[in-house]
Design a protein around this motif. Structure first.
Motif, PDB file in Angstrom:
ATOM      1  N   ARG A 111       0.866  -1.173   0.000  1.00 27.76           N
ATOM      2  CA  ARG A 111       0.000   0.000   0.000  1.00 27.76           C
ATOM      3  C   ARG A 111       0.909   1.230   0.000  1.00 27.76           C
ATOM      4  NH1 ARG A 111      -5.417  -0.318  -1.205  1.00 27.76           N
ATOM      5  NH2 ARG A 111      -6.433   1.439  -0.247  1.00 27.76           N
ATOM      6  N   ALA A 112       0.543   2.247  -0.783  1.00 31.06           N
ATOM      7  CA  ALA A 112       1.338   3.470  -0.843  1.00 31.06           C
ATOM      8  C   ALA A 112       0.402   4.663  -0.780  1.00 31.06           C
ATOM      9  CB  ALA A 112       2.163   3.502  -2.123  1.00 31.06           C
ATOM     10  N   CYS A 113       0.738   5.626   0.073  1.00 27.75           N
ATOM     11  CA  CYS A 113      -0.127   6.783   0.303  1.00 27.75           C
ATOM     12  C   CYS A 113       0.602   8.069  -0.022  1.00 27.75           C
ATOM     13  CB  CYS A 113      -0.572   6.778   1.771  1.00 27.75           C
ATOM     14  SG  CYS A 113      -1.408   8.286   2.300  1.00 27.75           S
ATOM     15  N   SER A 114      -0.101   8.964  -0.732  1.00 23.86           N
ATOM     16  CA  SER A 114       0.425  10.288  -0.994  1.00 23.86           C
ATOM     17  C   SER A 114      -0.752  11.209  -1.276  1.00 23.86           C
ATOM     18  CB  SER A 114       1.399  10.216  -2.171  1.00 23.86           C
ATOM     19  OG  SER A 114       2.063  11.460  -2.326  1.00 23.86           O
ATOM     20  N   ARG A 115      -0.447  12.510  -1.438  1.00 21.82           N
ATOM     21  CA  ARG A 115      -1.531  13.462  -1.662  1.00 21.82           C
ATOM     22  C   ARG A 115      -2.190  13.277  -3.021  1.00 21.82           C
ATOM     23  NH1 ARG A 115       0.667  17.796   2.058  1.00 21.82           N
ATOM     24  NH2 ARG A 115       2.489  17.829   0.735  1.00 21.82           N
ATOM     25  N   ASN A 116      -1.374  12.896  -4.032  1.00 22.64           N
ATOM     26  CA  ASN A 116      -1.960  12.594  -5.336  1.00 22.64           C
ATOM     27  C   ASN A 116      -1.198  11.430  -5.955  1.00 22.64           C
ATOM     28  OD1 ASN A 116       0.139  13.475  -7.339  1.00 22.64           O
ATOM     29  ND2 ASN A 116      -0.119  15.376  -6.143  1.00 22.64           N
ATOM     30  N   ASP A 117      -1.762  10.897  -7.036  1.00 24.73           N
ATOM     31  CA  ASP A 117      -1.254   9.619  -7.526  1.00 24.73           C
ATOM     32  C   ASP A 117      -0.200   9.755  -8.628  1.00 24.73           C
ATOM     33  OD1 ASP A 117      -2.773  10.463  -9.628  1.00 24.73           O
ATOM     34  OD2 ASP A 117      -4.046   8.678  -9.724  1.00 24.73           O
ATOM     35  N   ALA A 118       0.301  10.988  -8.845  1.00 24.56           N
ATOM     36  CA  ALA A 118       1.252  11.192  -9.946  1.00 24.56           C
ATOM     37  C   ALA A 118       2.500  10.322  -9.774  1.00 24.56           C
ATOM     38  CB  ALA A 118       1.651  12.665 -10.024  1.00 24.56           C
ATOM     39  N   GLU A 119       3.099  10.379  -8.582  1.00 26.71           N
ATOM     40  CA  GLU A 119       4.332   9.627  -8.357  1.00 26.71           C
ATOM     41  C   GLU A 119       4.061   8.123  -8.326  1.00 26.71           C
ATOM     42  OE1 GLU A 119       7.222  10.586  -8.684  1.00 26.71           O
ATOM     43  OE2 GLU A 119       8.523   9.121  -7.677  1.00 26.71           O
ATOM     44  N   ALA A 120       2.927   7.720  -7.766  1.00 25.57           N
ATOM     45  CA  ALA A 120       2.574   6.288  -7.752  1.00 25.57           C
ATOM     46  C   ALA A 120       2.482   5.758  -9.175  1.00 25.57           C
ATOM     47  CB  ALA A 120       1.263   6.070  -7.010  1.00 25.57           C
ATOM     48  N   LYS A 121       1.911   6.563 -10.078  1.00 26.18           N
ATOM     49  CA  LYS A 121       1.842   6.159 -11.492  1.00 26.18           C
ATOM     50  C   LYS A 121       3.243   6.015 -12.076  1.00 26.18           C
ATOM     51  CE  LYS A 121      -2.762   7.792 -12.813  1.00 26.18           C
ATOM     52  NZ  LYS A 121      -3.498   8.983 -13.247  1.00 26.18           N
ATOM     53  N   ASN A 122       4.086   7.010 -11.810  1.00 24.25           N
ATOM     54  CA  ASN A 122       5.488   6.949 -12.261  1.00 24.25           C
ATOM     55  C   ASN A 122       6.173   5.667 -11.829  1.00 24.25           C
ATOM     56  OD1 ASN A 122       5.884   9.280 -13.644  1.00 24.25           O
ATOM     57  ND2 ASN A 122       6.544  10.467 -11.848  1.00 24.25           N
ATOM     58  N   LEU A 123       5.891   5.273 -10.580  1.00 27.17           N
ATOM     59  CA  LEU A 123       6.576   4.128  -9.983  1.00 27.17           C
ATOM     60  C   LEU A 123       5.908   2.805 -10.340  1.00 27.17           C
ATOM     61  CD1 LEU A 123       7.048   5.764  -6.452  1.00 27.17           C
ATOM     62  CD2 LEU A 123       8.914   5.184  -8.025  1.00 27.17           C
ATOM     63  N   GLY A 124       4.788   2.886 -11.062  1.00 25.27           N
ATOM     64  CA  GLY A 124       4.094   1.655 -11.451  1.00 25.27           C
ATOM     65  C   GLY A 124       3.343   0.997 -10.305  1.00 25.27           C
ATOM     66  N   ILE A 125       2.934   1.815  -9.305  1.00 24.08           N
ATOM     67  CA  ILE A 125       2.224   1.232  -8.164  1.00 24.08           C
ATOM     68  C   ILE A 125       0.875   1.929  -7.945  1.00 24.08           C
ATOM     69  CG2 ILE A 125       4.269   0.334  -6.960  1.00 24.08           C
ATOM     70  CD1 ILE A 125       4.167   2.893  -5.180  1.00 24.08           C
ATOM     71  N   ALA A 126       0.274   2.389  -9.045  1.00 25.31           N
ATOM     72  CA  ALA A 126      -1.021   3.083  -8.946  1.00 25.31           C
ATOM     73  C   ALA A 126      -2.094   2.165  -8.363  1.00 25.31           C
ATOM     74  CB  ALA A 126      -1.446   3.605 -10.320  1.00 25.31           C
ATOM     75  N   ASP A 127      -1.952   0.846  -8.588  1.00 24.81           N
ATOM     76  CA  ASP A 127      -2.966  -0.111  -8.112  1.00 24.81           C
ATOM     77  C   ASP A 127      -3.029  -0.221  -6.586  1.00 24.81           C
ATOM     78  OD1 ASP A 127      -0.336  -1.124  -8.500  1.00 24.81           O
ATOM     79  OD2 ASP A 127      -1.077  -3.153  -8.107  1.00 24.81           O
ATOM     80  N   ILE A 128      -1.980   0.159  -5.900  1.00 19.26           N
ATOM     81  CA  ILE A 128      -1.995   0.062  -4.427  1.00 19.26           C
ATOM     82  C   ILE A 128      -2.034   1.445  -3.786  1.00 19.26           C
ATOM     83  CG2 ILE A 128      -0.828  -2.191  -4.295  1.00 19.26           C
ATOM     84  CD1 ILE A 128       1.769  -0.544  -3.637  1.00 19.26           C
ATOM     85  N   PHE A 129      -2.379   2.452  -4.587  1.00 16.68           N
ATOM     86  CA  PHE A 129      -2.325   3.830  -4.124  1.00 16.68           C
ATOM     87  C   PHE A 129      -3.567   4.224  -3.322  1.00 16.68           C
ATOM     88  CE2 PHE A 129      -3.421   8.311  -4.752  1.00 16.68           C
ATOM     89  CZ  PHE A 129      -2.297   8.893  -4.180  1.00 16.68           C
ATOM     90  N   THR A 130      -3.350   5.063  -2.314  1.00 16.29           N
ATOM     91  CA  THR A 130      -4.452   5.652  -1.564  1.00 16.29           C
ATOM     92  C   THR A 130      -4.056   7.054  -1.124  1.00 16.29           C
ATOM     93  OG1 THR A 130      -5.833   5.495   0.434  1.00 16.29           O
ATOM     94  CG2 THR A 130      -3.597   4.608   0.594  1.00 16.29           C
ATOM     95  N   THR A 131      -5.050   7.903  -0.898  1.00 16.56           N
ATOM     96  CA  THR A 131      -4.746   9.218  -0.317  1.00 16.56           C
ATOM     97  C   THR A 131      -5.001   9.224   1.194  1.00 16.56           C
ATOM     98  OG1 THR A 131      -6.984   9.969  -0.791  1.00 16.56           O
ATOM     99  CG2 THR A 131      -5.289  10.518  -2.425  1.00 16.56           C
TER     100      THR A 131
END
Lengths: 439, 439
Positions: free
Chosen positions: A41-61
């Motif tokens: 699971r990865a949390c940030s304010r927005n999903d831009a970096e998660a997309k970059n890192l290829g982990i958008a599927d486990i992203f949450t705010t």
């Protein structure tokens, strides 16, 4: 093989580096250590970096999606600041999770509360990345040097200010000019306060002194003075006297209490810390048995800081993967040492006066210094170009900080003194080794 | 509270320091870590030191009394050498005991056998003290920097030779003179071979490279050249060209195999390693994520080495005291990297020729170098005082070691060349960082 599940909160510079290192080393860790690290699971304010890192599927705010996830073993907190970082720690502990963090602002002030809470929940806090970036000084103090009484921890712990001072020294430029350029180049933040006024270094030395001396040193206990008032003139005068000026963080375990401070410091130009340039950090640790040690490396930056975070994660994961229990965070602070007042500091000083170019000014100022118990070792007088004012430098023998403060006021009261332009402490580096065994 | 029971074999300089540190910190360890360290048995050739230390009651001359004692958890081996140290390890493992050791000669050659054996018995080997005395570099490689691929491990790992080279440089003295004085002062042993011929540093770099690169590097794999042939002239010429001469141990993880060697090395006089003086050690570790780090401190001596031993003991004791299982020694060597032949080294060289003072010698010698593919960057020629011979120095551009060896033979065959008096490698330190990420 049981996987070790990670949740990460904060995907900025350091967080991105951590994800990249874990992705890169995953197969290697499985093969060599039998450790299957999974970012769940990865949390940030927005999903831009998660997309970059290829982990958008486990992203949450929502950070609570991380701290409350029952599959997660270790929470990595990389958002900085006190809130909601405190709540992230607390909620992680409540859910039985260990926390790895680079949050010096939080830990410098609240390690007592957090360590007690972690202990009561049977989990650990790991914070190698909070003290000197990639340099393993927390680990050295917690483990490797445990056969020592730690006498001194001191060094260059803020890369931004060291970068600024290095460029001022090498190029003869003023503080404002270099700061602006450092901001343009990304070496200093838009709001540089925490770095240039010493707060960042104070947080780090508070953490290291607490661990090394096993006593309570809060960031607010640290005497703090930044580099805004260091001028190109001071750096040049220091050079002429054989010194360099560095922003040092210093903690000494003395018989009269913990002497802990951050300030611009003159050190001999031949000392190893004088040759630490640019954004690099270097930390001296003196133990009674080992004597003098120094640890040098990058104190900040994406991958160096991520290196420290991943080292902490792996030390926990090694146990989890192999089904071995982790020893909980210990109660902090075996000792309860007094913090020494800066007024009690005794060291040598550099005093730069701007004085009127007239007869008697030397006699007047030296009389004030003598009256205030300050003995002079060197004098340097230079005329300014406009011939209206002189620069008068006094290097003192060891003097008390309280006497120096009195002398500053007394000097400023003289008509012939236009300004006490600069007062800089000259560190007694030999004293760092006091108490070490002979070998 | 369960006590953690220690047996110690070897009560020399380091062993005495270990006993003293454990005695000194006993109550502190109980109070702060809940660890009750008890020295149960101590073995040495005679009981003089045991009496000094107040432990005559647990003294034995038979090491098997230690390794077979069923109450002992951890055996500290400090006798050095291959036998009976090997048997002490083996018997300790057979009795389920962990071993802490400072034995670089043994571990540099036999770590594979010993680590496999420890693994099969479910116990650990700890050897921080075997690599750079009190400086925690083994721990950094094994734990803190595990988020990195280690690119380079290099530095000053032998205090005796650094002491000798430092005094030669500072006082302009020759090797033999300084060695004799170092022996008198206790900085060099009566038989200085292991130090001055590079074996000690080779053992240490073999251990560190094996751990850092996770591959088999045996002491016998290390190209080794000592400092006996470094002359006061070479040190002075190096100084004039802006270099210092240090005995470096270097291990690089390159695409064409592990480049691992110990030899006198010219490094820029401004480099941090150049300012490491006297008997101090300093180890650079470059990781792809953390970048360049350096660890500095005392590489030998009673209490510094004991500091490392006690750190290792406490890391095991922490688990034993709290009833937590210890993860056994892992199988060594995940990789099986080739060792690069020294003949394939490409670097710059300093060549000092003693030549006849006659016309044509420059033309002859430069022709030989050109024929052997060696390109010259700097030349320096000085007449000797007797006017019969000249010293001719060539600094080369990057050249192959095999070409340099051919050139050495070709130069020696010239009538005008009286001797190839010295060939010293100039290290390409920038290459140590090759492969690090940009930050």
């Amino acid at each position: 093989m049981r996987s070790v599940n990670i949740g990460i909160i904060g995907l900025g510079t350091v967080g991105g580096g951590v994800v990249r290192l874990i992705q890169r080393h995953h197969d290697d860790y499985v093969e060599h250590y039998g450790i299957d690290l999974q970012i769940k699971r990865a949390c940030s304010r927005n999903d831009a970096e998660a997309k970059n890192l290829g982990i958008a599927d486990i992203f949450t705010t929502n950070w609570q999606d991380v701290t409350s996830d029952p599959t997660i073993d270790i929470v990595i907190e990389l958002i900085g600041g006190e809130h909601p970082a405190t709540e992230i720690f607390e909620d992680s502990f409540a859910h039985g999770k260990h926390v790895v963090s680079a949050n010096k602002a939080l830990l410098g002030r609240h390690v007592e509360h957090l360590a007690k809470l972690a202990n009561s929940h049977g989990v650990q806090i790991k914070c190698e990345a909070a003290a000197a970036g990639g340099i393993p000084v927390v680990s050295a103090l917690e483990h490797d040097l445990v056969g020592n009484e730690i006498l001194t921890i001191a060094g260059i712990m803020n890369g931004t200010t060291n970068y600024i001072l290095s460029r001022m020294a090498n190029e003869g430029l003023g503080f404002d000019e270099v700061l602006a350029d450092a901001q343009r180049l990304g070496y200093a933040e838009a709001d540089p306060t925490a770095d240039v006024d010493g707060f960042d270094a104070a947080s780090k030395i508070a953490i290291l002194a607490s661990i090394g001396f096993r006593t309570r040193v809060n960031t607010d206990d640290v005497f703090m003075q930044g580099i805004r008032n260091v001028s190109a003139t001071d750096i040049e005068m220091a050079r002429q006297f054989g010194y360099a000026i560095k922003l040092l963080a210093i903690a000494r375990n003395t018989e009269s209490g913990v002497d802990v401070r951050v300030h611009p410091t003159m050190i001999p130009a031949t000392h190893q810390l004088a040759s630490v340039s640019g954004a690099m950090n270097a930390v001296f640790i003196v133990g009674d048995a080992v004597g003098e040690t120094m640890f040098y490396g990058a104190g900040a930056g994406s991958f160096p800081t991520a290196s420290a975070v991943v080292g902490d994660v792996m030390s926990l994961a090694d146990h989890i993967a192999h089904g071995k229990e982790i020893i909980p965070e210990s109660e902090p602070f075996g000792h309860n040492l007094a913090i020494r007042d800066i007024a009690d500091l005794e060291t040598r000083y550099y005093i730069r006066l701007t004085v009127a170019d007239k007869l008697g000014v030397l006699a007047e100022t030296t009389k004030v210094l003598a009256n205030d118990n300050i003995s002079i070792s060197d004098i340097n007088q230079t005329k300014s170009e406009d011939n209206e004012a002189c620069t008068l430098i006094y290097m003192t023998h060891a003097a008390k900080e309280s006497d120096i403060e009195k002398a500053r006021a007394d000097l400023e009261a003289l008509d012939s003194v236009k300004a006490v332009s600069s007062v800089i402490r000259i560190e007694n580096i030999e004293a760092w080794n006091e108490g070490a065994f002979d070998n």
